[in-house]
Design a protein around this motif. Sequence first.
Motif, PDB file in Angstrom:
ATOM      1  N   THR A  96       0.849  -1.179   0.000  1.00  0.00           N
ATOM      2  CA  THR A  96       0.000   0.000   0.000  1.00  0.00           C
ATOM      3  C   THR A  96       0.887   1.231   0.000  1.00  0.00           C
ATOM      4  O   THR A  96       1.574   1.493   0.976  1.00  0.00           O
ATOM      5  CB  THR A  96      -0.880   0.001   1.259  1.00  0.00           C
ATOM      6  N   THR A  98       1.281   5.337  -0.304  1.00  0.00           N
ATOM      7  CA  THR A  98       0.510   6.567  -0.159  1.00  0.00           C
ATOM      8  C   THR A  98       1.407   7.742  -0.532  1.00  0.00           C
ATOM      9  O   THR A  98       2.077   8.305   0.305  1.00  0.00           O
ATOM     10  CB  THR A  98       0.019   6.724   1.290  1.00  0.00           C
ATOM     11  N   SER A 100       2.984  11.270  -1.307  1.00  0.00           N
ATOM     12  CA  SER A 100       2.673  12.517  -0.611  1.00  0.00           C
ATOM     13  C   SER A 100       1.962  13.517  -1.521  1.00  0.00           C
ATOM     14  O   SER A 100       1.246  14.376  -1.047  1.00  0.00           O
ATOM     15  CB  SER A 100       3.953  13.127  -0.029  1.00  0.00           C
ATOM     16  N   GLY A 102      -0.421  12.811  -3.450  1.00  0.00           N
ATOM     17  CA  GLY A 102      -1.832  12.449  -3.492  1.00  0.00           C
ATOM     18  C   GLY A 102      -2.324  12.061  -4.865  1.00  0.00           C
ATOM     19  O   GLY A 102      -1.553  11.871  -5.803  1.00  0.00           O
ATOM     20  N   LYS A 103      -3.644  11.995  -4.963  1.00  0.00           N
ATOM     21  CA  LYS A 103      -4.231  11.455  -6.188  1.00  0.00           C
ATOM     22  C   LYS A 103      -4.211  12.468  -7.316  1.00  0.00           C
ATOM     23  O   LYS A 103      -3.986  13.652  -7.116  1.00  0.00           O
ATOM     24  CB  LYS A 103      -5.653  10.986  -5.922  1.00  0.00           C
ATOM     25  N   SER A 158      -6.468   7.423  -6.752  1.00  0.00           N
ATOM     26  CA  SER A 158      -6.869   7.697  -5.381  1.00  0.00           C
ATOM     27  C   SER A 158      -5.590   7.972  -4.597  1.00  0.00           C
ATOM     28  O   SER A 158      -4.494   7.862  -5.131  1.00  0.00           O
ATOM     29  CB  SER A 158      -7.624   6.513  -4.794  1.00  0.00           C
ATOM     30  N   ASP A 159      -5.765   8.324  -3.336  1.00  0.00           N
ATOM     31  CA  ASP A 159      -4.590   8.669  -2.549  1.00  0.00           C
ATOM     32  C   ASP A 159      -3.716   7.458  -2.250  1.00  0.00           C
ATOM     33  O   ASP A 159      -2.580   7.595  -1.841  1.00  0.00           O
ATOM     34  CB  ASP A 159      -5.019   9.333  -1.239  1.00  0.00           C
ATOM     35  N   THR A 160      -4.297   6.293  -2.427  1.00  0.00           N
ATOM     36  CA  THR A 160      -3.548   5.080  -2.142  1.00  0.00           C
ATOM     37  C   THR A 160      -3.328   4.308  -3.425  1.00  0.00           C
ATOM     38  O   THR A 160      -4.239   4.182  -4.235  1.00  0.00           O
ATOM     39  CB  THR A 160      -4.353   4.177  -1.185  1.00  0.00           C
ATOM     40  N   GLN A 373     -10.880   1.514  -0.111  1.00  0.00           N
ATOM     41  CA  GLN A 373     -10.533   2.314   1.055  1.00  0.00           C
ATOM     42  C   GLN A 373     -11.554   2.140   2.169  1.00  0.00           C
ATOM     43  O   GLN A 373     -11.206   2.054   3.333  1.00  0.00           O
ATOM     44  CB  GLN A 373     -10.417   3.772   0.663  1.00  0.00           C
TER      45      GLN A 373
END
Length: 911
Positions: A96, A98, A100, A102-103, A158-160, A373
């Motif tokens: 996973t 993430t 920094s 972001g999406k 997405s952010d992830t 999520q």
Amino acid sequence: MGAHSVFLILFSVIAIAIVVHGQGQAGFISIDCGSPPNINYVDTDTGISYTWDAPFINAGVNLNVSEEYGYPKNPVLPFPLADVRSFPQGNRNCYTLTPSDGKGNLYLIRASFMYGNYDGKNALPEFDLYVNVNFWTSVKLRNASENVIKEILSFAESDTIYVCLVNKGKGTPFISALELRPMNSSIYGTEFGRNVSLVLYQRWDTGYLNGTGRYQKDTYDRIWSPYSPVSWNTTMTTGYIDIFQSGYRPPDEVIKTAASPKSDDEPLELSWTSSDPDTRFYAYLYFAELENLKRNESREIKIFWNGSPVSGAFNPSPEYSMTVSNSRAFTGKDHWISVQKTAESTRPPILNAIEIFSAQSLDEFYTRIDDVQAIESIKSTYKVNKIWTGDPCSPRLFPWEVLLMSLFLYFAARRNLSSSGLHGPIAFAFRNLSLLESLDLSNNNLKGIVPEFLADLKYLKSLNLKGNNLTGFIPRSLRKRATANGLALSVDEQNICHSRSCRDGNRIMVPIVVSTLVIILIAALAIICIMRRESKIMYSGAYSGPLLPSGKRRFTYSEVSSITNNFNKVIGKGGFGIVYLGSLEDGTEIAVKMINDSSFGKSKGSSSSSSSSQVSKEFQVEAELLLTVHHRNLASFVGYCDDGRSMALIYEYMANGNLQDYLSSENAEDLSWEKRLHIAIDSAQGLEYLHHGCRPPIVHRDVKTANILLNDNLEAKIADFGLSKVFPEDDLSHVVTAVMGTPGYVDPEYYNTFKLNEKSDVYSFGIVLLELITGKRSIMKTDDGEKMNVVHYVEPFLKMGDIDGVVDPRLHGDFSSNSAWKFVEVAMSCVRDRGTNRPNTNQIVSDLKQCLAAELAREPKSNHEKKEVVKEKYTKTKSTVQNYSSNEYNSSSGSVSLSFGDYSTFGPMAR
Ligand SMILES: *[C@@H]1O[C@H](CO)[C@@H](O)[C@H](O)[C@H]1NC(C)=O
Ligand SMILES: *[C@@H]1O[C@H](CO)[C@@H](O)[C@H](O)[C@H]1NC(C)=O
Ligand SMILES: *[C@@H]1O[C@H](CO)[C@@H](O)[C@H](O)[C@H]1NC(C)=O
Ligand SMILES: *[C@@H]1O[C@H](CO)[C@@H](O)[C@H](O)[C@H]1NC(C)=O
Ligand SMILES: *[C@@H]1O[C@H](CO)[C@@H](O)[C@H](O)[C@H]1NC(C)=O
Ligand SMILES: *[C@@H]1O[C@H](CO)[C@@H](O)[C@H](O)[C@H]1NC(C)=O
Ligand SMILES: *[C@@H]1O[C@H](CO)[C@@H](O)[C@H](O)[C@H]1NC(C)=O
Ligand SMILES: *[C@@H]1O[C@H](CO)[C@@H](O)[C@H](O)[C@H]1NC(C)=O
């Protein structure tokens, strides 16, 4: 010990190094997979700060590469490659990330793999990589010391970002390092915008390269490889070239060297071959003038691809680097890029660097990442962590399905929740389970008000809140859904009022305390159940059994008896028992297969240690696994029954019965060659899924026309699979041929050797194919009353080259003989004596699709009217064929064969 001290030394340098390098690596995620806990270090070769990987994943085991490949024997081994994380468990394991930024931004993701015989098995694995739900590439290693690097440029939806390793049954997946780099989102554009990811094929610094170009030379940390064929010269400069003019920012050392042809008039040429002509390629070529051109000199360049111009004429600038790329994808088998000088140019062409990518479409489901999520959040709310088993098939299970499955198994494993207490509020994250269609929270101990967010579940069709202690009113939005959008809403009228005015109750949203909740995700997802089973609820109606996926249920004997109207109507008889017609409370017709007492009894008797409850337990385990097997060409399970007395499997009912009956009924008059081909392809796909989509593979053992069911659209589904798993061969070996195989279908090799594998199914399937084309039964009576196998029936015709003699006369000659020939060829290859000479199901599916293509491409027979009909048929079927492929991509094996030429999702060149 040696490696250990290296570690310590490195460790001591870290603090300083991080300070020095830290800022330059803003947004970098650099993971040394498999490294010991809490290790962060700077790789001395690259200056990149790596971290340990546990914060990014909670599955797998850490191992070091074997001594032979590791330190101190191999001091030049890059540090991140010295250890790996491997994934012996679970089909899909995901890191996973993430980022920094972001999406919505573009990221470079790079994964490195060096096997180094870390598991001591000296066996090179092969597995797949995914980014979120999208196939990225296959990883194949040539030897234990090779460092395989895979790179992809992808927009984060997405952010992830999930980077997943998928086991495809060819060895345990592992990974050595995983890196993510933020890119400038306005570079590496394609005509598909953000709908594709770019998988790196080659990144070359043409001409001379001193180093790798990567970080810190390259702000994006791309890795450049030198490329200079003997027919090329190198030029270089020490002058200044502005690399910041565009977002591409090729590193100085890359842009300051260039290739030119040895002879002035030659072009610079690059070529490659793609095994898949549909693969879309994009090339990004870098140029900068490195020589001081005189006044009367000029360098003017044009770029061609397969002879067509890609760009207009241009002059490389001596001041800054420029990047030229194709605005439309290159497709086809052979690719040939030529960098030429124009007629006016006095100097030869140059090329400073080139990158070639292939495009991967993003799965249309990517937006569902929100669900992932949500589930992640639910997972953490209920502290569910390491349960990653799930579907024994579907290596391509989407992450959220895996998660749902984990939840399901987790809850299923904990029957008594009164003491282990899954109390607490309903996670608000349920709101993000956007695909939720049905939510049943009845007969629980829910308190508080009905939360408004339930109205946000836009696919929700039914919501049952009865039998709870809910108070307050139904939120207006939910009421509106119930009246306007057909949401079936059930509440206890006495406690809950329908409008705000009736009670002044809790306006504030009070979290609902849940002790039991049952959520059914009908949209092919899974069911999440939190159970608190007390005996008083036991007989209170639906969902009283253990937790089953996707609305599937466990039935009691009396329920089975009642839904089959006391076993009133027999619709079939199979190796394991009799099949009855039934219908559920909502009218859905089902087929109930009661497992023979005799097979039950025999398996019981053959082993004195296994008591009947043991068998029952095994049945339950297997039945629950079978319930998780999904494929559009497998008859789907509705549930099972096992209450100690009786065992039954309950399937969907198929309106057109089984293929055997259909073929021998009047209906077969209308069964065109094309329809037969569709049936053949459908069933082959079902079988393919059992053989190649499931791990371990499921061997059907009783493939026959009677086990191929047809729904009202004449789509074929294979039934009765997995029973051989329920009753393992050991227990039944002495009755195998009697009970399992059906005369006429039994693989002679299996019959003689008792060795069972997928190829036995292939034999039986060959017989099915012959029945389809001849319209005869597997064993038929000849005119003189002898029994004859359909294989022997067909052979003489084939010897004479008489295809019309083979084909069912009910087709009235209305078929493409190419297609029929090919079909018979496939069928006959399936019934070869030796299993090893028979094709596997992947091959069969692909061959049958070619038969379909041949049939569809057939010239219409005669008059205009006929032509129109055929044309319509063609277009109609064409879309069906495409559905096959998209469906397969979702659920079955990765390489897809279209009937319009072979198509594999990815060509070897991109691997
Ligand atoms: C791998 O090697 C490192 C350094 O020698 C050591 O600390 C670690 O325990 C080893 N890991 C395993 C799983 O053997
Ligand atoms: C391993 O394979 C790579 C790539 O094919 C090759 O360059 C390398 O020499 C091979 N190493 C050994 C030890 O065979
Ligand atoms: C990307 O896909 C979306 C949704 O299918 C579509 O609306 C959009 O036009 C596509 N964009 C490009 C550039 O192809
Ligand atoms: C190659 O790089 C090394 C070290 O970075 C440097 O000393 C050497 O001069 C370079 N050689 C060329 C030809 O640029
Ligand atoms: C990204 O690239 C574009 C043009 O290629 C440029 O205008 C922009 O400034 C770049 N952004 C960053 C953050 O470097
Ligand atoms: C290429 O290099 C060779 C030897 O270095 C030189 O003789 C030749 O002139 C060069 N060709 C061009 C076109 O510069
Ligand atoms: C360009 O001019 C130089 C003299 O300044 C001459 O030697 C050379 O041949 C000329 N080149 C061309 C291509 O005309
Ligand atoms: C509802 O709550 C009341 C008191 O809060 C309790 O006595 C009653 O048993 C509850 N009913 C159910 C169905 O849980």
